[in-house]
Design a protein around this motif. Structure first.
Motif, PDB file in Angstrom:
ATOM      1  N   GLU A 180       0.854  -1.191   0.000  1.00 47.94           N
ATOM      2  CA  GLU A 180       0.000   0.000   0.000  1.00 47.94           C
ATOM      3  C   GLU A 180       0.887   1.237   0.000  1.00 47.94           C
ATOM      4  O   GLU A 180       2.024   1.187   0.485  1.00 47.94           O
ATOM      5  N   SER A 181       0.357   2.313  -0.553  1.00 42.59           N
ATOM      6  CA  SER A 181       1.180   3.514  -0.705  1.00 42.59           C
ATOM      7  C   SER A 181       0.427   4.760  -0.232  1.00 42.59           C
ATOM      8  O   SER A 181      -0.796   4.842  -0.373  1.00 42.59           O
ATOM      9  N   THR A 182       1.176   5.694   0.335  1.00 45.85           N
ATOM     10  CA  THR A 182       0.642   7.024   0.675  1.00 45.85           C
ATOM     11  C   THR A 182       1.706   8.045   0.295  1.00 45.85           C
ATOM     12  O   THR A 182       2.847   7.673  -0.011  1.00 45.85           O
ATOM     13  N   ALA A 183       1.330   9.322   0.360  1.00 47.63           N
ATOM     14  CA  ALA A 183       2.307  10.375   0.042  1.00 47.63           C
ATOM     15  C   ALA A 183       3.337  10.483   1.164  1.00 47.63           C
ATOM     16  O   ALA A 183       3.013  10.324   2.333  1.00 47.63           O
ATOM     17  N   ARG A 184       4.568  10.745   0.786  1.00 46.06           N
ATOM     18  CA  ARG A 184       5.655  10.874   1.768  1.00 46.06           C
ATOM     19  C   ARG A 184       6.399  12.190   1.582  1.00 46.06           C
ATOM     20  O   ARG A 184       6.584  12.648   0.446  1.00 46.06           O
ATOM     21  N   LEU A 185       6.829  12.745   2.720  1.00 41.37           N
ATOM     22  CA  LEU A 185       7.714  13.911   2.676  1.00 41.37           C
ATOM     23  C   LEU A 185       9.139  13.388   2.673  1.00 41.37           C
ATOM     24  O   LEU A 185       9.510  12.598   3.546  1.00 41.37           O
ATOM     25  N   ILE A 186       9.905  13.801   1.659  1.00 43.76           N
ATOM     26  CA  ILE A 186      11.311  13.370   1.593  1.00 43.76           C
ATOM     27  C   ILE A 186      12.212  14.592   1.678  1.00 43.76           C
ATOM     28  O   ILE A 186      11.782  15.716   1.396  1.00 43.76           O
ATOM     29  N   GLY A 187      13.458  14.367   2.072  1.00 42.72           N
ATOM     30  CA  GLY A 187      14.387  15.486   2.206  1.00 42.72           C
ATOM     31  C   GLY A 187      15.773  15.133   1.700  1.00 42.72           C
ATOM     32  O   GLY A 187      16.142  13.956   1.586  1.00 42.72           O
ATOM     33  N   HIS A 188      16.539  16.182   1.385  1.00 43.05           N
ATOM     34  CA  HIS A 188      17.943  16.017   1.001  1.00 43.05           C
ATOM     35  C   HIS A 188      18.717  15.769   2.296  1.00 43.05           C
ATOM     36  O   HIS A 188      18.697  16.621   3.199  1.00 43.05           O
ATOM     37  N   PRO A 189      19.379  14.614   2.427  1.00 51.11           N
ATOM     38  CA  PRO A 189      19.941  14.237   3.733  1.00 51.11           C
ATOM     39  C   PRO A 189      20.883  15.284   4.341  1.00 51.11           C
ATOM     40  O   PRO A 189      20.748  15.614   5.520  1.00 51.11           O
ATOM     41  N   LEU A 190      21.816  15.817   3.548  1.00 52.61           N
ATOM     42  CA  LEU A 190      22.779  16.772   4.116  1.00 52.61           C
ATOM     43  C   LEU A 190      22.080  18.074   4.530  1.00 52.61           C
ATOM     44  O   LEU A 190      22.345  18.625   5.602  1.00 52.61           O
ATOM     45  N   SER A 191      21.163  18.541   3.684  1.00 49.05           N
ATOM     46  CA  SER A 191      20.429  19.773   4.014  1.00 49.05           C
ATOM     47  C   SER A 191      19.631  19.586   5.301  1.00 49.05           C
ATOM     48  O   SER A 191      19.538  20.496   6.128  1.00 49.05           O
ATOM     49  N   TYR A 192      19.094  18.370   5.466  1.00 50.68           N
ATOM     50  CA  TYR A 192      18.303  18.106   6.675  1.00 50.68           C
ATOM     51  C   TYR A 192      19.216  18.166   7.902  1.00 50.68           C
ATOM     52  O   TYR A 192      18.875  18.752   8.923  1.00 50.68           O
ATOM     53  N   ARG A 193      20.412  17.575   7.752  1.00 54.45           N
ATOM     54  CA  ARG A 193      21.350  17.596   8.882  1.00 54.45           C
ATOM     55  C   ARG A 193      21.754  19.028   9.213  1.00 54.45           C
ATOM     56  O   ARG A 193      21.907  19.400  10.367  1.00 54.45           O
ATOM     57  N   LEU A 194      21.913  19.855   8.181  1.00 49.38           N
ATOM     58  CA  LEU A 194      22.367  21.243   8.399  1.00 49.38           C
ATOM     59  C   LEU A 194      21.203  22.200   8.675  1.00 49.38           C
ATOM     60  O   LEU A 194      21.408  23.386   8.880  1.00 49.38           O
ATOM     61  N   ASN A 195      19.984  21.688   8.613  1.00 49.66           N
ATOM     62  CA  ASN A 195      18.781  22.498   8.827  1.00 49.66           C
ATOM     63  C   ASN A 195      18.715  23.698   7.866  1.00 49.66           C
ATOM     64  O   ASN A 195      18.356  24.814   8.250  1.00 49.66           O
ATOM     65  N   THR A 196      19.043  23.441   6.613  1.00 53.30           N
ATOM     66  CA  THR A 196      19.007  24.473   5.574  1.00 53.30           C
ATOM     67  C   THR A 196      17.619  25.106   5.484  1.00 53.30           C
ATOM     68  O   THR A 196      16.613  24.392   5.493  1.00 53.30           O
ATOM     69  N   GLY A 197      17.594  26.442   5.380  1.00 54.44           N
ATOM     70  CA  GLY A 197      16.313  27.152   5.224  1.00 54.44           C
ATOM     71  C   GLY A 197      15.375  26.920   6.392  1.00 54.44           C
ATOM     72  O   GLY A 197      14.159  27.036   6.241  1.00 54.44           O
ATOM     73  N   ASN A 198      15.968  26.561   7.544  1.00 51.82           N
ATOM     74  CA  ASN A 198      15.163  26.303   8.754  1.00 51.82           C
ATOM     75  C   ASN A 198      14.135  25.187   8.510  1.00 51.82           C
ATOM     76  O   ASN A 198      12.998  25.267   8.983  1.00 51.82           O
ATOM     77  N   MET A 199      14.560  24.181   7.763  1.00 54.46           N
ATOM     78  CA  MET A 199      13.587  23.165   7.339  1.00 54.46           C
ATOM     79  C   MET A 199      13.028  22.324   8.489  1.00 54.46           C
ATOM     80  O   MET A 199      11.905  21.823   8.394  1.00 54.46           O
ATOM     81  N   HIS A 200      13.783  22.198   9.585  1.00 49.94           N
ATOM     82  CA  HIS A 200      13.278  21.364  10.695  1.00 49.94           C
ATOM     83  C   HIS A 200      11.919  21.831  11.191  1.00 49.94           C
ATOM     84  O   HIS A 200      11.044  21.028  11.496  1.00 49.94           O
ATOM     85  N   GLN A 201      11.749  23.146  11.278  1.00 46.69           N
ATOM     86  CA  GLN A 201      10.477  23.653  11.817  1.00 46.69           C
ATOM     87  C   GLN A 201       9.303  23.291  10.893  1.00 46.69           C
ATOM     88  O   GLN A 201       8.226  22.928  11.358  1.00 46.69           O
ATOM     89  N   PHE A 202       9.548  23.319   9.570  1.00 44.81           N
ATOM     90  CA  PHE A 202       8.468  22.966   8.638  1.00 44.81           C
ATOM     91  C   PHE A 202       8.186  21.461   8.708  1.00 44.81           C
ATOM     92  O   PHE A 202       7.036  21.037   8.689  1.00 44.81           O
ATOM     93  N   VAL A 203       9.255  20.667   8.778  1.00 46.88           N
ATOM     94  CA  VAL A 203       9.076  19.206   8.841  1.00 46.88           C
ATOM     95  C   VAL A 203       8.297  18.836  10.103  1.00 46.88           C
ATOM     96  O   VAL A 203       7.371  18.024  10.066  1.00 46.88           O
ATOM     97  N   GLU A 204       8.665  19.463  11.228  1.00 48.14           N
ATOM     98  CA  GLU A 204       8.004  19.154  12.492  1.00 48.14           C
ATOM     99  C   GLU A 204       6.514  19.493  12.419  1.00 48.14           C
ATOM    100  O   GLU A 204       5.655  18.718  12.836  1.00 48.14           O
ATOM    101  N   LYS A 205       6.207  20.665  11.837  1.00 45.19           N
ATOM    102  CA  LYS A 205       4.792  21.064  11.716  1.00 45.19           C
ATOM    103  C   LYS A 205       4.032  20.089  10.809  1.00 45.19           C
ATOM    104  O   LYS A 205       2.886  19.745  11.072  1.00 45.19           O
TER     105      LYS A 205
END
Ligand code: PRP
Length: 215
Positions: A180-205
């Motif tokens: 079965e499949s659903t939509a997934r949020l994916i990220g660029h691994p290095l950018s996620y580690r570096l929190n580029t563009g403050n992405m952690h806050q958007f991912v958490e929300k």
């Protein structure tokens, strides 16, 4: 600045709604009057790229987008090197094996050895039949795969089923579900580690939004 890759097609509306709920507005992509493929969100915090679903992981792998939304089916088929961040709980569908309703095949194991299976998802199909130890020939197609059994080119198809309407209207039935499949949020691994563009806050929300949907 954060860049997100949004998939054209079925998942677009819900993807835009989800980003809106975390303060990023890409609704201009829904405006039929525009053919722009790159836009700035209304708050100026992020850029949106409008790409074909299959290409979302490509932009994220290359780091041109830090975030993307894609079906699990595409992740299974392409196996991109991306971070799997959130199951977004929308865009439900399943990957199934289907045959002509009038055929004698009631299970994939009934298919003849070296029979043909048409699919847009050649890797998923190959892996599945390999796991059954059933040698079959995969016929790669890019759409309208239901025509495989209808024309007699293949005994079966491996394809996405959502409402089931396409199978029904073409005289086909599912004989098994691969996953079965659903939509997934994916990220660029290095950018996620570096929190580029403050992405952690958007991912958490978005994680919180998805958890609310799941309840
Ligand atoms: C997908 C899939 C099926 C159909 C299933 O095709 O390949 O054909 O949707 O949806 P349903 O169960 O709600 O009828 P898509 O619309 O992407 O078109 P395509 O075959 O041209 O790729």
């Amino acid at each position: 600045m954060l860049t997100v890759a949004l998939p054209k097609g079925e998942l677009l509306k819900n993807s835009i709604r989800l980003f809106q709920s975390v303060g990023l507005d890409f609704s201009a992509f829904l405006d039929s009057g525009t053919r722009q493929l790159q836009i700035l969100d209304a708050s100026g915090q992020a850029k949106g790229l409008l790409v074909r679903g299959q290409d979302v992981p490509v932009y994220v792998e290359y780091g041109q987008a830090q975030l993307g939304i894609i079906g699990y089916d595409v992740l299974r088929e392409k196996k991109p090197q991306v971070a799997h961040l959130v199951d977004l709980q929308f865009g439900y569908c399943r990957m199934s094996v289907a045959v002509k309703a009038s055929s004698a095949y009631k299970s994939p194991l009934d298919l003849p050895p070296h029979g043909r299976v048409a699919s847009k998802y050649v890797n998923c199909a190959r892996e599945y039949f390999h796991s059954l130890d059933l040698p079959i020939e995969i016929v790669p197609l890019s759409g309208s795969v239901e025509l495989g059994p209808i024309t007699g080119m293949s005994e079966a198809i491996v394809d996405i089923v959502s409402t089931g309407r396409t199978l029904r209207e073409n005289g086909l039935i599912e004989i098994t579900t691969l996953y079965e499949s659903t939509a997934r949020l994916i990220g660029h691994p290095l950018s996620y580690r570096l929190n580029t563009g403050n992405m952690h806050q958007f991912v958490e929300k978005m994680r919180q939004e998805a958890a609310l949907t799941a309840v």
